[in-house]
Design a protein around this motif. Sequence first.
Motif, PDB file in Angstrom:
ATOM      1  N   VAL A  53       0.847  -1.198   0.000  1.00  0.00           N
ATOM      2  CA  VAL A  53       0.000   0.000   0.000  1.00  0.00           C
ATOM      3  C   VAL A  53       0.882   1.247   0.000  1.00  0.00           C
ATOM      4  CG1 VAL A  53      -1.721   1.342   1.260  1.00  0.00           C
ATOM      5  CG2 VAL A  53      -1.921  -1.141   1.182  1.00  0.00           C
ATOM      6  N   LEU A  54       1.853   1.294   0.899  1.00  0.00           N
ATOM      7  CA  LEU A  54       2.736   2.457   0.981  1.00  0.00           C
ATOM      8  C   LEU A  54       3.460   2.713  -0.333  1.00  0.00           C
ATOM      9  CD1 LEU A  54       4.198   1.868   4.539  1.00  0.00           C
ATOM     10  CD2 LEU A  54       2.781   3.817   3.843  1.00  0.00           C
ATOM     11  N   SER A  55       3.962   1.682  -0.949  1.00  0.00           N
ATOM     12  CA  SER A  55       4.692   1.821  -2.203  1.00  0.00           C
ATOM     13  C   SER A  55       3.777   2.349  -3.315  1.00  0.00           C
ATOM     14  CB  SER A  55       5.274   0.461  -2.604  1.00  0.00           C
ATOM     15  OG  SER A  55       5.907   0.560  -3.854  1.00  0.00           O
ATOM     16  N   ARG A 110       7.743  10.139   3.419  1.00  0.00           N
ATOM     17  CA  ARG A 110       9.164  10.430   3.598  1.00  0.00           C
ATOM     18  C   ARG A 110       9.623   9.994   4.993  1.00  0.00           C
ATOM     19  NH1 ARG A 110      11.802  14.973   0.746  1.00  0.00           N
ATOM     20  NH2 ARG A 110      10.721  15.284  -1.202  1.00  0.00           N
ATOM     21  N   LEU A 111       8.820  10.285   6.005  1.00  0.00           N
ATOM     22  CA  LEU A 111       9.183   9.880   7.363  1.00  0.00           C
ATOM     23  C   LEU A 111       9.176   8.359   7.501  1.00  0.00           C
ATOM     24  CD1 LEU A 111       7.201  12.569   9.379  1.00  0.00           C
ATOM     25  CD2 LEU A 111       9.689  12.410   9.092  1.00  0.00           C
ATOM     26  N   GLU A 112       8.188   7.722   6.916  1.00  0.00           N
ATOM     27  CA  GLU A 112       8.103   6.263   6.988  1.00  0.00           C
ATOM     28  C   GLU A 112       9.269   5.616   6.239  1.00  0.00           C
ATOM     29  OE1 GLU A 112       6.171   2.788   8.411  1.00  0.00           O
ATOM     30  OE2 GLU A 112       6.007   4.894   8.974  1.00  0.00           O
ATOM     31  N   PRO A 117      13.465   0.447   4.249  1.00  0.00           N
ATOM     32  CA  PRO A 117      14.377   0.565   3.102  1.00  0.00           C
ATOM     33  C   PRO A 117      13.692   0.365   1.746  1.00  0.00           C
ATOM     34  CG  PRO A 117      15.348  -0.810   4.806  1.00  0.00           C
ATOM     35  CD  PRO A 117      13.938  -0.524   5.227  1.00  0.00           C
ATOM     36  N   GLU A 118      12.743  -0.562   1.656  1.00  0.00           N
ATOM     37  CA  GLU A 118      12.074  -0.799   0.371  1.00  0.00           C
ATOM     38  C   GLU A 118      11.253   0.419  -0.042  1.00  0.00           C
ATOM     39  OE1 GLU A 118      10.005  -4.355   1.371  1.00  0.00           O
ATOM     40  OE2 GLU A 118      11.845  -5.532   1.343  1.00  0.00           O
ATOM     41  N   LEU A 123      10.434   5.440  -3.109  1.00  0.00           N
ATOM     42  CA  LEU A 123      10.214   6.883  -3.016  1.00  0.00           C
ATOM     43  C   LEU A 123      11.370   7.653  -3.663  1.00  0.00           C
ATOM     44  CD1 LEU A 123       8.095   8.817  -1.970  1.00  0.00           C
ATOM     45  CD2 LEU A 123       9.263   8.842   0.223  1.00  0.00           C
ATOM     46  N   THR A 124      12.581   7.183  -3.454  1.00  0.00           N
ATOM     47  CA  THR A 124      13.739   7.813  -4.091  1.00  0.00           C
ATOM     48  C   THR A 124      13.604   7.760  -5.609  1.00  0.00           C
ATOM     49  OG1 THR A 124      15.179   7.253  -2.238  1.00  0.00           O
ATOM     50  CG2 THR A 124      16.262   7.742  -4.337  1.00  0.00           C
TER      51      THR A 124
END
Length: 191
Positions: A53-55, A110-112, A117-118, A123-124
């Motif tokens: 979900v985050l990704s 960004r904080l999460e 690392p994944e 995000l990067t």
Amino acid sequence: MARNPERRTALLDAAIEVLADEGARGLTFRAVDARAGVPTGTSSNYFRDRDQVLSQVADRIFVRLTPEPGVIDASLLPTPSRALVVELMRRLAERLAAERTCYLGLFELRLEAVRRPELRTQLTKVLRADLDENVRLHLASGMPGDADTVRLLYFALTGLLLDHFTVPGLHGDRDLDELIETVVTRIVPDA
């Protein structure tokens, strides 16, 4: 995994709202389902786990923040100048303010990413592609300055918007447009 793309998008939009309102710790399948107004368990049919979900939220935020086709080209029609950069930065800030939930969700991501690392890798990748495209557009349009000018504008606007959204009174009575003009004037060479 369920395959209804409209439902997946609605769940991701709900996840962005949960991130913006409750932070990363509040992002659960149950919270996403409730925000989306779907039966409990729906989001777990679309995403294997919270990390997925985050990704996918990171990707969705940038889809929502990307201007409609042609908007960027039309914005670059006037003669390149520092004044045009001021105007474009103001429009960008307006767009981000209109999508405040997305921008706050991005701060939470960004904080999460510090702890995951994944997510940091994903995000990067997304942020780097966006920054590279901004550098490319700036240089191709003949705007004053170089790639470092764009990076400095990025750093400045990111910090300015973080303040604007999280501690709006920090800069006293100076409004965002005035601060943007100051930033651009100090960073962008007068061509």
